[in-house]
Design an enzyme around this catalytic site. Structure first.
Site, PDB file in Angstrom:
ATOM      1  CE1 TYR A   1       8.402 -15.287  -3.156  1.00  0.00           C
ATOM      2  CE2 TYR A   1       6.293 -14.215  -2.819  1.00  0.00           C
ATOM      3  CZ  TYR A   1       7.667 -14.188  -2.761  1.00  0.00           C
ATOM      4  OH  TYR A   1       8.304 -13.054  -2.298  1.00  0.00           O
TER       5      TYR A   1
ATOM      6  CE  LYS B   1      16.155  -9.029 -16.084  1.00  0.00           C
ATOM      7  NZ  LYS B   1      16.646  -7.768 -16.615  1.00  0.00           N
TER       8      LYS B   1
ATOM      9  CG  ASP C   1      15.834  -5.334 -14.733  1.00  0.00           C
ATOM     10  OD1 ASP C   1      14.916  -5.250 -15.574  1.00  0.00           O
ATOM     11  OD2 ASP C   1      16.984  -5.718 -15.023  1.00  0.00           O
TER      12      ASP C   1
ATOM     13  CG  ASP D   1       6.063 -10.093  -1.897  1.00  0.00           C
ATOM     14  OD1 ASP D   1       5.374  -9.248  -1.290  1.00  0.00           O
ATOM     15  OD2 ASP D   1       6.615 -11.054  -1.336  1.00  0.00           O
TER      16      ASP D   1
ATOM     17  CG  ASP E   1       7.118  -4.542   0.486  1.00  0.00           C
ATOM     18  OD1 ASP E   1       5.911  -4.833   0.402  1.00  0.00           O
ATOM     19  OD2 ASP E   1       7.843  -4.892   1.439  1.00  0.00           O
TER      20      ASP E   1
HETATM   21  P1  ATP Z   1       6.707  -9.455   5.787  1.00  0.00           P
HETATM   22  O1  ATP Z   1       7.962 -10.008   5.205  1.00  0.00           O
HETATM   23  O2  ATP Z   1       5.971 -10.380   6.691  1.00  0.00           O
HETATM   24  O3  ATP Z   1       5.823  -8.764   4.790  1.00  0.00           O
HETATM   25  P2  ATP Z   1       8.228  -7.202   6.485  1.00  0.00           P
HETATM   26  O4  ATP Z   1       9.586  -7.735   6.720  1.00  0.00           O
HETATM   27  O5  ATP Z   1       7.924  -6.529   5.185  1.00  0.00           O
HETATM   28  O6  ATP Z   1       7.140  -8.327   6.780  1.00  0.00           O
HETATM   29  P3  ATP Z   1       6.778  -5.539   8.249  1.00  0.00           P
HETATM   30  O7  ATP Z   1       6.292  -6.351   9.381  1.00  0.00           O
HETATM   31  O8  ATP Z   1       5.803  -5.210   7.188  1.00  0.00           O
HETATM   32  O9  ATP Z   1       8.041  -6.239   7.648  1.00  0.00           O
HETATM   33  O10 ATP Z   1       7.440  -4.222   8.797  1.00  0.00           O
HETATM   34  C1  ATP Z   1       8.380  -3.439   8.051  1.00  0.00           C
HETATM   35  C2  ATP Z   1       8.513  -2.073   8.728  1.00  0.00           C
HETATM   36  O11 ATP Z   1       7.324  -1.321   8.505  1.00  0.00           O
HETATM   37  C3  ATP Z   1       8.680  -2.172  10.248  1.00  0.00           C
HETATM   38  O12 ATP Z   1       9.567  -1.167  10.691  1.00  0.00           O
HETATM   39  C4  ATP Z   1       7.290  -1.929  10.766  1.00  0.00           C
HETATM   40  O13 ATP Z   1       7.249  -1.356  12.054  1.00  0.00           O
HETATM   41  C5  ATP Z   1       6.708  -0.962   9.730  1.00  0.00           C
HETATM   42  N1  ATP Z   1       5.255  -1.183   9.611  1.00  0.00           N
HETATM   43  C6  ATP Z   1       4.649  -2.216   8.991  1.00  0.00           C
HETATM   44  N2  ATP Z   1       3.320  -2.107   9.097  1.00  0.00           N
HETATM   45  C7  ATP Z   1       3.071  -0.983   9.812  1.00  0.00           C
HETATM   46  C8  ATP Z   1       1.872  -0.332  10.263  1.00  0.00           C
HETATM   47  N3  ATP Z   1       0.662  -0.821  10.017  1.00  0.00           N
HETATM   48  N4  ATP Z   1       2.004   0.802  10.979  1.00  0.00           N
HETATM   49  C9  ATP Z   1       3.212   1.317  11.245  1.00  0.00           C
HETATM   50  N5  ATP Z   1       4.371   0.761  10.849  1.00  0.00           N
HETATM   51  C10 ATP Z   1       4.313  -0.382  10.142  1.00  0.00           C
END
Ligand code: ATP
Length: 330
Positions: free
Chosen positions: A121, A168, A200, A224, A228
């Site tokens: 990044y 890794k 991984d 990151d 998630d």
């Molecule tokens: P980024 O790449 O910017 O981190 P992302 O692609 O991970 O974004 P998000 O915007 O975090 O995507 O959303 C991913 C999913 O999680 C979507 O369906 C969104 O509606 C849901 N989501 C994210 N944050 C919330 C929240 N605070 N409340 C409810 N749903 C959420």
């Protein structure tokens, strides 16, 4: 918090404009803070031609701390320079489950300490020809050591047994070789126990047995992705706060993005941002207020109201109001 702290507020895009005001309501109830409201992201880029206006960079650089929402397509042009501006070398991402919230792995309780300035990044990408693009992966001993020092401090001050470093180095021998060697050296010098795992393999173990992990130290991209994954284990992105910590300043933001699919509906879960605000309070030395906010969020997650992502029907504002109601009288 001895004197009135200054906090820059950057809602950003999408649900940032819903979850940040919710967190401010909570902060207002527990702390005396002077706010500087500024803008960043896709919407401001469309209006003013830049996603990061000068006054925003300045406000974040000068404030004691920043509460940040989320930005959309322009994220890399906003959050990366802001993290740089506060010299934020580590991103702290706790992931835990809460009573009352359905979780894939209810025993998850871990924190990811993610290197925050380099790796893939670092912004060193090139399109060389129509066919060829490249990315340079930057790893320095100094950034790896700073992360390791923070990890050792974190483990000691939070009573953890040690940490697991994810890497890794069997493939990225030079860059992750330097990263892991440096982390190992620093931990050995401090007498902190370190386990190692290929990132991984760690993803599989995390999904199957998250209780096997406590504090995870990792390069930027791995942090990151793994955070998630951890969000998925504990009930969703609406629950994960984060802190970008620098030596003097910090930026506090939910792990989630601006969620365009639900933006404007008033149903975003504000918990991640309120918990980020609790981390901000702790950073400013207001430990009691931080604890009160966490306790109120926990009670609200346990007994409701809950937003639709957690199976409820409540609005963002209703959840914020319920958290405020559960704070002790000031
Ligand atoms: P980024 O790449 O910017 O981190 P992302 O692609 O991970 O974004 P998000 O915007 O975090 O995507 O959303 C991913 C999913 O999680 C979507 O369906 C969104 O509606 C849901 N989501 C994210 N944050 C919330 C929240 N605070 N409340 C409810 N749903 C959420």
């Amino acid at each position: 918090m001895n004197e009135t702290a200054t906090v820059a507020v950057v809602p950003g895009d999408g649900i940032g404009h819903e979850v940040v005001p919710a967190a401010l309501e909570v902060l207002d109830a527990v702390a005396d803070i002077e706010y500087v409201h500024v803008e960043a992201g896709d919407a401001v880029a469309a209006q003013r031609g830049t996603p990061l206006p000068e006054e925003t960079l300045e406000a974040v650089s000068e404030a004691d701390a920043t509460l940040f929402g989320a930005t959309g397509e322009t994220s890399a042009d906003v959050i990366l320079p802001l993290r740089d501006a506060v010299d934020s070398f580590v991103n702290v991402r706790p992931a835990r489950t809460y009573p009352g919230v359905d979780a894939v792995q209810p025993e998850t309780d871990l924190v990811i300490l993610r290197e925050n300035t380099e790796g893939v990044y670092a912004g060193m990408e090139d399109r060389l020809t129509e066919d060829v693009s490249t990315l340079t992966r930057l790893v320095t001993r100094s950034a790896s050591r700073r992360l390791a020092e923070f990890a050792c401090d974190y483990v000691e001050s939070n009573d953890h047994d040690g940490f697991t470093v994810a890497h890794k180095n069997n493939v990225m021998r030079v860059t992750d070789g330097l990263f892991v060697d440096t982390v190992r050296e620093e931990a050995a010098a401090r007498g902190v126990d370190v386990d190692e795992a290929y990132m991984d393999a760690m993803a599989t173990h995390l999904a199957m047995d998250p209780a096997g992990y406590d504090v995870i130290v990792c390069p930027n991209l791995a942090g990151d992705v793994l955070s998630d994954l951890a969000a998925g284990l504990v009930g969703g992105l609406g629950l994960l706060p984060s802190a970008n910590v620098g030596s003097e300043r910090g930026i506090f933001e939910p792990v989630h993005g601006c969620a365009p699919d639900i933006a404007g509906e008033g149903i975003a879960n504000p918990s991640a941002t309120i918990l980020s605000a609790a981390m901000l309070l702790e950073f400013l030395g207001a430990d009691d207020a931080a604890r009160d906010v966490r306790t109120a969020v926990e009670a609200t997650l346990a007994d409701g109201p809950r937003t639709p992502d957690l199976g409820g029907t409540a609005t963002t504002d209703a959840v914020a109001a319920a958290v405020v109601d559960r704070l002790p009288d000031q």
